[in-house]
Design a protein around this motif. Structure first.
Motif, PDB file in Angstrom:
ATOM      1  N   LEU A 128       0.817  -1.204   0.000  1.00  0.00           N
ATOM      2  CA  LEU A 128       0.000   0.000   0.000  1.00  0.00           C
ATOM      3  C   LEU A 128       0.854   1.257   0.000  1.00  0.00           C
ATOM      4  CD1 LEU A 128      -2.684   1.595   0.410  1.00  0.00           C
ATOM      5  CD2 LEU A 128      -2.318   1.270   2.874  1.00  0.00           C
ATOM      6  N   THR A 129       1.778   1.356   0.942  1.00  0.00           N
ATOM      7  CA  THR A 129       2.478   2.629   1.168  1.00  0.00           C
ATOM      8  C   THR A 129       3.688   2.825   0.270  1.00  0.00           C
ATOM      9  OG1 THR A 129       3.824   1.638   2.917  1.00  0.00           O
ATOM     10  CG2 THR A 129       1.746   2.660   3.573  1.00  0.00           C
ATOM     11  N   LYS A 130       4.447   1.764  -0.003  1.00  0.00           N
ATOM     12  CA  LYS A 130       5.702   1.902  -0.736  1.00  0.00           C
ATOM     13  C   LYS A 130       5.612   1.442  -2.183  1.00  0.00           C
ATOM     14  CE  LYS A 130       8.525   1.564   3.417  1.00  0.00           C
ATOM     15  NZ  LYS A 130       9.654   0.883   4.105  1.00  0.00           N
ATOM     16  N   ASP A 131       4.426   0.980  -2.571  1.00  0.00           N
ATOM     17  CA  ASP A 131       4.231   0.603  -3.970  1.00  0.00           C
ATOM     18  C   ASP A 131       3.078   1.419  -4.550  1.00  0.00           C
ATOM     19  OD1 ASP A 131       3.598  -2.550  -5.772  1.00  0.00           O
ATOM     20  OD2 ASP A 131       4.188  -0.559  -6.435  1.00  0.00           O
ATOM     21  N   ALA A 132       1.846   1.125  -4.131  1.00  0.00           N
ATOM     22  CA  ALA A 132       0.674   1.744  -4.756  1.00  0.00           C
ATOM     23  C   ALA A 132       0.614   3.255  -4.544  1.00  0.00           C
ATOM     24  CB  ALA A 132      -0.596   1.081  -4.227  1.00  0.00           C
ATOM     25  N   ILE A 133       0.548   3.694  -3.275  1.00  0.00           N
ATOM     26  CA  ILE A 133       0.404   5.126  -3.015  1.00  0.00           C
ATOM     27  C   ILE A 133       1.642   5.886  -3.458  1.00  0.00           C
ATOM     28  CG2 ILE A 133       0.157   6.870  -1.210  1.00  0.00           C
ATOM     29  CD1 ILE A 133      -1.646   5.011   0.306  1.00  0.00           C
ATOM     30  N   LEU A 134       2.806   5.339  -3.180  1.00  0.00           N
ATOM     31  CA  LEU A 134       4.035   6.029  -3.572  1.00  0.00           C
ATOM     32  C   LEU A 134       4.131   6.167  -5.089  1.00  0.00           C
ATOM     33  CD1 LEU A 134       6.669   7.339  -2.765  1.00  0.00           C
ATOM     34  CD2 LEU A 134       7.732   5.078  -2.782  1.00  0.00           C
ATOM     35  N   PRO A 193      -4.737   4.372  -7.433  1.00  0.00           N
ATOM     36  CA  PRO A 193      -3.712   4.950  -6.561  1.00  0.00           C
ATOM     37  C   PRO A 193      -3.476   4.216  -5.250  1.00  0.00           C
ATOM     38  CG  PRO A 193      -5.723   6.232  -6.440  1.00  0.00           C
ATOM     39  CD  PRO A 193      -5.947   5.204  -7.503  1.00  0.00           C
ATOM     40  N   THR A 194      -4.397   3.347  -4.829  1.00  0.00           N
ATOM     41  CA  THR A 194      -4.212   2.662  -3.549  1.00  0.00           C
ATOM     42  C   THR A 194      -4.079   1.152  -3.715  1.00  0.00           C
ATOM     43  OG1 THR A 194      -6.604   2.436  -3.162  1.00  0.00           O
ATOM     44  CG2 THR A 194      -5.525   4.450  -2.364  1.00  0.00           C
ATOM     45  N   GLN A 195      -3.916   0.695  -4.952  1.00  0.00           N
ATOM     46  CA  GLN A 195      -3.805  -0.742  -5.213  1.00  0.00           C
ATOM     47  C   GLN A 195      -2.663  -1.007  -6.185  1.00  0.00           C
ATOM     48  OE1 GLN A 195      -6.003  -2.874  -3.586  1.00  0.00           O
ATOM     49  NE2 GLN A 195      -6.812  -1.001  -2.641  1.00  0.00           N
ATOM     50  N   ALA A 196      -1.979  -2.132  -5.998  1.00  0.00           N
ATOM     51  CA  ALA A 196      -0.994  -2.574  -6.977  1.00  0.00           C
ATOM     52  C   ALA A 196      -1.739  -3.390  -8.026  1.00  0.00           C
ATOM     53  CB  ALA A 196       0.090  -3.407  -6.305  1.00  0.00           C
ATOM     54  N   LEU A 197      -2.021  -2.775  -9.137  1.00  0.00           N
ATOM     55  CA  LEU A 197      -2.865  -3.392 -10.163  1.00  0.00           C
ATOM     56  C   LEU A 197      -1.981  -4.048 -11.220  1.00  0.00           C
ATOM     57  CD1 LEU A 197      -5.741  -3.795 -11.212  1.00  0.00           C
ATOM     58  CD2 LEU A 197      -5.583  -1.560 -12.328  1.00  0.00           C
ATOM     59  N   ALA A 202      -5.728  13.733   0.718  1.00  0.00           N
ATOM     60  CA  ALA A 202      -6.811  14.223   1.573  1.00  0.00           C
ATOM     61  C   ALA A 202      -8.157  13.607   1.243  1.00  0.00           C
ATOM     62  CB  ALA A 202      -6.906  15.744   1.456  1.00  0.00           C
ATOM     63  N   THR A 203      -8.360  13.251  -0.014  1.00  0.00           N
ATOM     64  CA  THR A 203      -9.688  12.784  -0.428  1.00  0.00           C
ATOM     65  C   THR A 203      -9.699  11.322  -0.848  1.00  0.00           C
ATOM     66  OG1 THR A 203     -10.225  15.022  -1.174  1.00  0.00           O
ATOM     67  CG2 THR A 203     -11.602  13.239  -2.004  1.00  0.00           C
ATOM     68  N   THR A 204      -8.819  10.957  -1.802  1.00  0.00           N
ATOM     69  CA  THR A 204      -8.886   9.617  -2.374  1.00  0.00           C
ATOM     70  C   THR A 204      -8.663   8.536  -1.325  1.00  0.00           C
ATOM     71  OG1 THR A 204      -8.087  10.505  -4.482  1.00  0.00           O
ATOM     72  CG2 THR A 204      -7.973   8.120  -4.174  1.00  0.00           C
ATOM     73  N   VAL A 205      -7.601   8.667  -0.541  1.00  0.00           N
ATOM     74  CA  VAL A 205      -7.312   7.651   0.473  1.00  0.00           C
ATOM     75  C   VAL A 205      -8.463   7.545   1.461  1.00  0.00           C
ATOM     76  CG1 VAL A 205      -5.792   6.999   2.364  1.00  0.00           C
ATOM     77  CG2 VAL A 205      -4.816   7.880   0.232  1.00  0.00           C
ATOM     78  N   MET A 224       0.354   4.092   6.713  1.00  0.00           N
ATOM     79  CA  MET A 224       0.914   5.296   6.083  1.00  0.00           C
ATOM     80  C   MET A 224       1.742   6.096   7.088  1.00  0.00           C
ATOM     81  SD  MET A 224      -2.406   6.438   3.801  1.00  0.00           S
ATOM     82  CE  MET A 224      -1.664   7.971   3.275  1.00  0.00           C
ATOM     83  N   ARG A 225       1.249   6.166   8.344  1.00  0.00           N
ATOM     84  CA  ARG A 225       2.005   6.904   9.350  1.00  0.00           C
ATOM     85  C   ARG A 225       3.347   6.227   9.616  1.00  0.00           C
ATOM     86  NH1 ARG A 225      -0.494   8.056  15.262  1.00  0.00           N
ATOM     87  NH2 ARG A 225       0.274   5.944  15.673  1.00  0.00           N
ATOM     88  N   ASN A 226       3.390   4.925   9.457  1.00  0.00           N
ATOM     89  CA  ASN A 226       4.622   4.167   9.691  1.00  0.00           C
ATOM     90  C   ASN A 226       5.439   3.978   8.409  1.00  0.00           C
ATOM     91  OD1 ASN A 226       3.909   3.876  12.386  1.00  0.00           O
ATOM     92  ND2 ASN A 226       2.853   1.916  12.041  1.00  0.00           N
ATOM     93  N   ALA A 227       5.115   4.735   7.389  1.00  0.00           N
ATOM     94  CA  ALA A 227       5.744   4.515   6.078  1.00  0.00           C
ATOM     95  C   ALA A 227       7.259   4.703   6.104  1.00  0.00           C
ATOM     96  CB  ALA A 227       5.123   5.456   5.047  1.00  0.00           C
TER      97      ALA A 227
END
Length: 759
Positions: free
Chosen positions: A77-83, A120-124, A234-237, A254-257
């Motif tokens: 989630l944090t280091k692949d999709a969102i990043l 943006p929040t998935q590794a597709l 702010a919105t999508t996640v 995400m806070r622990n990213a």
């Protein structure tokens, strides 16, 4: 007998289970199947422009590339999709892709006929293509296409692709259900509402322009980065958490990213800084103290995004970036010669939209343009000491290069039979000149003749202040950035300092790496025209020299006539305009569009004359203007770097024959290059200058023959190269040792005759 090697089929197409030979346009058949839905990886704009513009409805989703290492659920989630999504925004992927689309495809996007989405929040990692026709109910499924790029269908790439095509309605219906029910809830539009609004505004502003093209300026795209990053965090996640697409623990992840971040920093420093900044921003988008972490307020995130982006570039770097001001975009896809469209565009005066560049000149305007150039050449002829026709060709060659520069990347693709041939069309013109030779004035004249101004020059020594940290490296990085603005107007750089050419970490990085990038993936990268002081000992590392066009301007303006020369050139420059250049780009565009144009013409020196078509156009100009072809219009390229090298080694040999030791068993000459030191009257860099200028083909054992303390050269080839007839002289010393050296007399022909006279 050895077994015959079976030819590898890199592109394997199976249509309904049977091998098939289908072209790209047959697979993506927009007539039979006007509707397209697909999940793919990367999308190449050239591919989209050529094959996807005719679909009545296209809905594409860009997936992620599968990583080589496995990640945990939280890291995915944090280091692949969102990043990955944040990097797409930060690097302006959407804006760059939109700008690279043809005008037709840009209109399709604005009409919502062509849609691009991302998760943006998935590794597709899914990949499939769905083609359909609601009228005929024809349905087709294509599997195995990882990226929408020409390389995925081209057998000459070292990649294996298997494409499965099924005209199977049941399979189609199952995958379409997956697309609609399982994938669409995960995605957002790649082209944000703000981007589309900016594009639509520019389209409306250019409504009276044929085939209006959207080219967004840096200020607009910078604002898009800020708004899109804010919207993502702010919105999508938050929406995906509330909708159940993401686990409620996602904000905690995400806070622990940034915890236990141990990635090896092998990427370029810029990419590392981007990742650090975006991960920190991702972390700070989450409330830091709440027991059950949640997203911060949108206004708080917006402030953090703004602050992070402000820190990404220092005021010093920002000032350097703004020194590049001249933009000329070459877009062959938009070339429409029937309607006077060359494919070149410039920003409008307000920067709100792009204007077509290029216009036919009248016979009178052509004649006036030629007379302007001739007036420039007469100034050099009149005021330069020891000027002759051969020397004058160099000034005119520089002007020809400046005229050709916007199209050089296209010429390279036309003239190259193999990728390596691209080095024969250099993206760098270096004017090696002595002080007082008029080199800076020549650079300004090129600017005026092509752009109509003399304000585009960049002073190499002042790109960064003298006390800036890592000034040399950052100066070269700035030049690279100037060249990669998507513009093809040449970067004009005055007074390049010698270290750039002599130290491989600078010239190799810019010249060699840029040329390698160009020949492996042709694209619009601006050429560089630069001047440097020639003091009789100019040298360049061989790799950089091979990829550059070097012209030596080593004669000076007569000091006794300096005042008259200054006044003359001032008056000439007041009359210069770029009407001839505007006509030239039309004619060159016609040559590029003509399949019968011969781009592989060779001069007497056996070099590919990449300016040959330019010379042909100028000969046509002189014929149209009923003017005789001037002596300074040459028949081929000048080979000044090799001529300079020959001169350098010839003088060394003539003055230090005793130091060239003949080795009979190899028919070679051995020279101790460490003798070229300050104790013997040479400069600190002399040994490397001479080493760099010695052609490898003259050395025994190739590159090994020019490394180390002793340089060993093939005697016969060396003497032929420098134009000397050798006589061997053997000396027996009192201690019994025998030393064979040479004496010589110059050959009174060719290069030597030009140096010393004779027949």
């Amino acid at each position: 007998m050895p077994m015959a090697t079976k030819q590898i089929q890199r592109i394997n197409v199976l249509h309904n289970g049977q091998p098939a030979q289908l072209a790209i346009e047959e697979i993506f058949d927009a007539v039979t199947y006007p509707n397209l839905q697909a999940i793919t990886g990367q999308i190449e704009p050239e591919f989209a422009n050529q094959y996807l513009g005719d679909f009545l409805q296209a809905n594409l989703i860009l997936g992620d590339q599968a990583l080589a290492t496995s990640l945990s659920k939280d890291d995915t989630l944090t280091k692949d999709a969102i990043l990955t999504a944040m990097l797409q925004v930060a690097t302006k992927t959407a804006a760059k892709l939109f700008q690279a689309f043809s005008s037709q495809l840009q209109v399709n996007v604005l009409a919502d006929v062509f849609q691009l989405k991302t998760a943006p929040t998935q590794a597709l990692h899914s990949r499939y293509v769905l083609l359909s026709n609601p009228t005929t109910e024809a349905k087709r499924v294509v599997l195995g296409i990882n990226n929408f790029a020409t390389a995925s269908f081209t057998a000459d790439h070292n990649q294996v692709e298997t494409i499965l095509i099924f005209d199977d309605a049941q399979l189609f219906d199952q995958l379409q259900a997956n697309f609609t029910d399982q994938v669409l809830p995960l995605v957002t539009n790649l082209f944000s509402a703000d981007l589309l609004k900016a594009a639509e505004t520019q389209m409306k502003a250019a409504k009276d322009t044929k085939n209006p093209v959207v080219i967004l300026d840096n200020e607009t795209t910078d604002a898009l980065v800020e708004s899109e990053l804010t919207e993502l965090l702010a919105t999508t996640v938050d929406e995906h958490v509330k909708a159940g697409v993401l686990d409620k623990q996602a904000p905690l992840a995400m806070r622990n990213a940034t915890i236990n971040r141990t990635r090896e920093r092998e990427s370029e420093q810029r990419l590392i800084m981007q990742r650090d900044m975006l991960l920190q921003l991702e972390k700070e988008a989450v409330s830091p103290r709440a027991e059950q972490p949640g997203m911060r307020a949108k206004s708080q995130i917006a402030k953090k995004v703004q602050a992070a982006l402000a820190q990404a570039i220092s005021p010093e770097d920002l000032a350097v970036e703004k020194k590049y001001t001249t933009y000329l975009y070459d877009r062959p896809m938009e070339r429409d010669l029937a309607n006077g469209q060359t494919g070149l565009y410039t920003p409008s005066d307000t920067g709100d939209f792009a204007l077509p560049f290029g216009q036919r000149a009248s016979e009178a305007e052509i004649k006036a343009g030629l007379k302007q150039i001739d007036a420039v050449m007469q100034g050099y002829q009149k005021y330069v000491v020891d000027y002759d026709d051969d020397y004058g060709k160099r000034f005119f060659e520089a002007i020809l290069y400046g005229f050709t520069a916007p199209y050089l990347w296209e010429i390279r693709t036309k003239a190259s039979l193999n990728p390596e041939d691209g080095n024969d069309v250099p993206n760098f013109l270096i004017l090696g000149a002595t002080a007082g030779s008029g080199k800076s004035t020549l650079l300004r004249i090129i600017n005026q003749l092509t752009w109509g101004t003399d304000q585009a020059m960049i002073d190499f020594g002042t790109i960064y202040p003298a006390d800036a940290a890592q000034r040399k490296a950052k100066t070269v990085q700035a030049l690279e950035a100037y060249m990669k603005q998507d513009s093809t107007y040449p970067v004009l750089v005055d007074e390049i300092e010698p270290y750039f050419f002599q130290q491989p970490q600078y010239s190799r990085h810019l010249v060699v790496d840029t040329m390698n990038e160009l020949i492996n993936r042709p694209k619009a990268i601006a050429p560089l025209i630069g001047t440097t002081n020639y003091n009789g000992s100019f040298s360049m590392v061989r790799e950089a020299a091979r990829r550059s066009y070097y012209l030596q301007l080593d004669k000076v303006i007569d000091a006794d006539q300096k005042e008259a020369a200054t006044q003359y050139i001032y008056e000439v420059r007041q009359q210069l305009d770029n009407k001839l250049f505007k006509d030239f780009v039309v004619r060159m565009a016609e040559k590029l569009a003509d399949d019968d144009t011969n781009w592989r013409q060779f001069g007497d020196n056996k070099q590919l004359d990449f300016l040959a078509v330019t010379r042909d156009i100028f000969r046509d100009y002189y014929q149209a203007a009923k003017m005789s072809v001037p002596s300074y219009l040459g028949d081929g390229l000048c080979d000044d770097f090799r001529e300079t090298a020959r001169n350098k080694w010839a003088k060394l040999y003539l003055t230090q024959m005793e130091d060239f030791v003949y080795r009979q068993e190899n028919n070679s000459l051995v020279f101790d290059i460490t003798k070229l030191n300050s104790f013997n009257g040479f400069g600190a860099e002399a040994s490397e200058e001479y080493r760099n200028s010695l052609p490898i083909e003259l050395c025994v054992d190739g590159i090994n023959g020019k490394t180390g303390k002793f340089v060993e050269m093939k005697a016969t080839d060396f003497f032929n190269w420098i134009g000397v007839e050798p006589n061997l002289k053997t000396t027996t010393h009192d201690n019994g040792t025998v030393k064979t050296t040479t004496t010589a007399k110059p050959k009174k022909k060719g290069f030597w005759a030009r140096l010393f006279g004779g027949n």
